[in-house]
Design an enzyme around this catalytic site. Sequence first.
Site, short mmCIF file in Angstrom:
data_model
loop_
_atom_site.label_atom_id
_atom_site.label_comp_id
_atom_site.label_asym_id
_atom_site.label_seq_id
_atom_site.Cartn_x
_atom_site.Cartn_y
_atom_site.Cartn_z
N ASP A 49 0.84 -1.19 0.00
CA ASP A 49 0.00 0.00 0.00
C ASP A 49 0.88 1.26 0.00
OD1 ASP A 49 -2.18 1.61 0.13
OD2 ASP A 49 -2.92 0.87 2.05
N ASP A 50 0.86 2.00 -1.07
CA ASP A 50 1.60 3.27 -1.19
C ASP A 50 3.12 3.07 -1.24
OD1 ASP A 50 -0.97 4.24 -0.88
OD2 ASP A 50 -0.48 5.67 0.70
N CYS A 89 -5.88 3.91 -3.84
CA CYS A 89 -6.08 2.56 -3.27
C CYS A 89 -7.22 1.73 -3.82
CB CYS A 89 -6.28 2.69 -1.76
SG CYS A 89 -4.89 3.44 -0.91
N ARG A 93 -7.04 -1.41 -6.52
CA ARG A 93 -7.30 -2.79 -6.07
C ARG A 93 -8.41 -3.45 -6.91
NH1 ARG A 93 -4.77 -3.18 -0.75
NH2 ARG A 93 -3.44 -1.35 -0.92
N LYS A 142 -5.37 -5.45 3.72
CA LYS A 142 -6.35 -4.40 3.43
C LYS A 142 -7.20 -4.75 2.21
CE LYS A 142 -5.84 -0.02 1.46
NZ LYS A 142 -5.38 1.39 1.48
N HIS A 144 -10.58 -2.92 1.05
CA HIS A 144 -10.85 -1.60 0.46
C HIS A 144 -11.70 -1.65 -0.81
CE1 HIS A 144 -9.07 2.71 0.80
NE2 HIS A 144 -10.35 2.62 1.07
N SER A 167 -8.43 1.67 4.62
CA SER A 167 -7.07 2.07 5.01
C SER A 167 -6.91 2.23 6.52
CB SER A 167 -6.71 3.40 4.34
OG SER A 167 -6.74 3.25 2.95
N HIS A 235 1.58 2.43 3.94
CA HIS A 235 0.60 3.53 3.99
C HIS A 235 0.64 4.10 5.41
CE1 HIS A 235 -3.34 5.47 4.03
NE2 HIS A 235 -3.58 5.13 2.77
N ASP A 287 -0.09 -0.80 -4.84
CA ASP A 287 -1.32 -0.24 -5.41
C ASP A 287 -1.17 1.15 -6.02
OD1 ASP A 287 -1.00 1.08 -2.97
OD2 ASP A 287 -3.15 1.14 -2.54
N ASN A 288 -0.18 1.92 -5.53
CA ASN A 288 0.04 3.27 -6.05
C ASN A 288 1.36 3.79 -5.48
OD1 ASN A 288 -2.48 3.73 -3.81
ND2 ASN A 288 -0.61 4.91 -3.44
N LYS A 308 1.74 9.38 -5.40
CA LYS A 308 0.32 9.00 -5.24
C LYS A 308 -0.61 10.17 -5.56
CE LYS A 308 -2.86 7.47 -1.59
NZ LYS A 308 -2.97 6.83 -0.27
MG MG Z 1 -2.53 2.89 -1.59
#
Ligand code: MG
Length: 486
Positions: A49-50, A89, A93, A142, A144, A167, A235, A287-288, A308
């Site tokens: 995540d991130d 996010c 996903r 996660k 989401h 998140s 994240h 994811d980003n 992001k």
């Molecule tokens: Mg993310």
Amino acid sequence: MNLPAWPGLSRRRSACLATVLTILVAAVFPAAAPGHEASRPNLVLIFCDDLGYGDVGCFGARGYETPNLDRMAREGVRFTDFYVSTPVCSASRASLLTGCYPERVSIRGALGPRDRIGLSHAETTLAELLKQRGYATGMAGKWHLGSHPSQLPTRHGFDEYLGIPYSGDMWPRHPQAPKSYPPLRLIDGERIAIPDVTAEDQSHFTERFTERAVSFIRRYRDRPFFFYLAPNMPHVPLFAGEKFRGKTERGLYGDVIEEIDSSVGQILQTLKDTGLDDRTLVIFTSDNGPWLSYGDHAGSAGPLREGKGTCFEGGIREPMIARWPGRIPPGLVCREPASTIDVLPTMAALTGARLPDHPIDGKNIRPLLFGEPGARSPHDTLFFHYRNGQLQAMRSGRWKLLFPHTARTMNGQAPGKGGIPGKYARLAVNLELYDLESDIGETTNLASQKPEVVHQLEEKAERFREDLGDSLQKRTGRGVRPPDRV
Ligand code: MG
């Protein structure tokens, strides 16, 4: 085809018989059909995540070590031009799990605790696709894609689930959280395991999600399985386990990445211990890009521009590593553009699973994954929507085109510190053309020098808008499907 004749039959009749037999075999055993692998490899899909493009050692990270990820790359393939579909996010996903652009499945942005929207049950997730072929499916981390009980992973093809519905910063303990955020829950299956997650609880999440992955692999070692590990790190708010805190030069961010690396190491060790190494594809990506306003609590996009929440490369290009001993040649580097939307159709091709009946956007990248000679990206163009359906960017071959829109930047802004974000400035993006082969950092706009390239790309974008729309031009697409609403 020049086949030998069957005894007692002419060549022509033999050829007819062979065709009939092939069709019958394909109908009864889809995995044995031409173009499909006869096997059912396990899949472990690790989706951070991130995490930024520059956050892994073999992609240039400094100030901490990622020996397990670096080894995974040495033993497998590293994709240098791997994309998510959008720099945020939930939407990202949705693409990973459906093989579709987020606009097609109507999942935009990051869903909040009070959102009523979730991934439609009419979509086919990767878990549902693989269940057709008899896979055991599990997830930790996660989700989401909808937090109502009817929208959880167990309702989208996962046999089991341990994780948080959105998140880790969507909780009342965030220093700048909206007052309306309800307590964050840890969910096991569909049961609430922790009703009000604390900071102490979050500091055990990476360990806990890894333990679930390891136990799942051990429990299902004798049948094909798919495990989706989606750590909610790096994240914000950042949490590292006690063993990892205060260990790296880079501070808490580096500690968090070293714990993720250790998690990958434990999974690889488990595959080795269970003898599943050469039957298991492991994919690692995120994811980003990095959430740059968080300063020392944000990752790095390395040589890429921005992060992001933007469709510059730093928001959408991710480190991707895949390993499958015996199938993926060691030390391979793939420089062809590919995307998270390709994971589902590639797994369909590898397992003989039937693709969904509705249109999807991803393509089979098996030739890239296995380093087949001359393998090229199956995508003529990749498109990037962000912010309520704005078609902000596209990549076609070496070219990247950005359409006029407003983005955000931390350039010239005071950086965030210690988990408190800085403030983004607004950035006016014009019609901008970059040559990513010579200018990976998107520094020199070639739009006025290359009008013919811009024109060709704009024509492709126009066809795409008819399908999936573009709110920058107030266009709706014909191929958009509705989300789930509760
Ligand atoms: Mg993310």
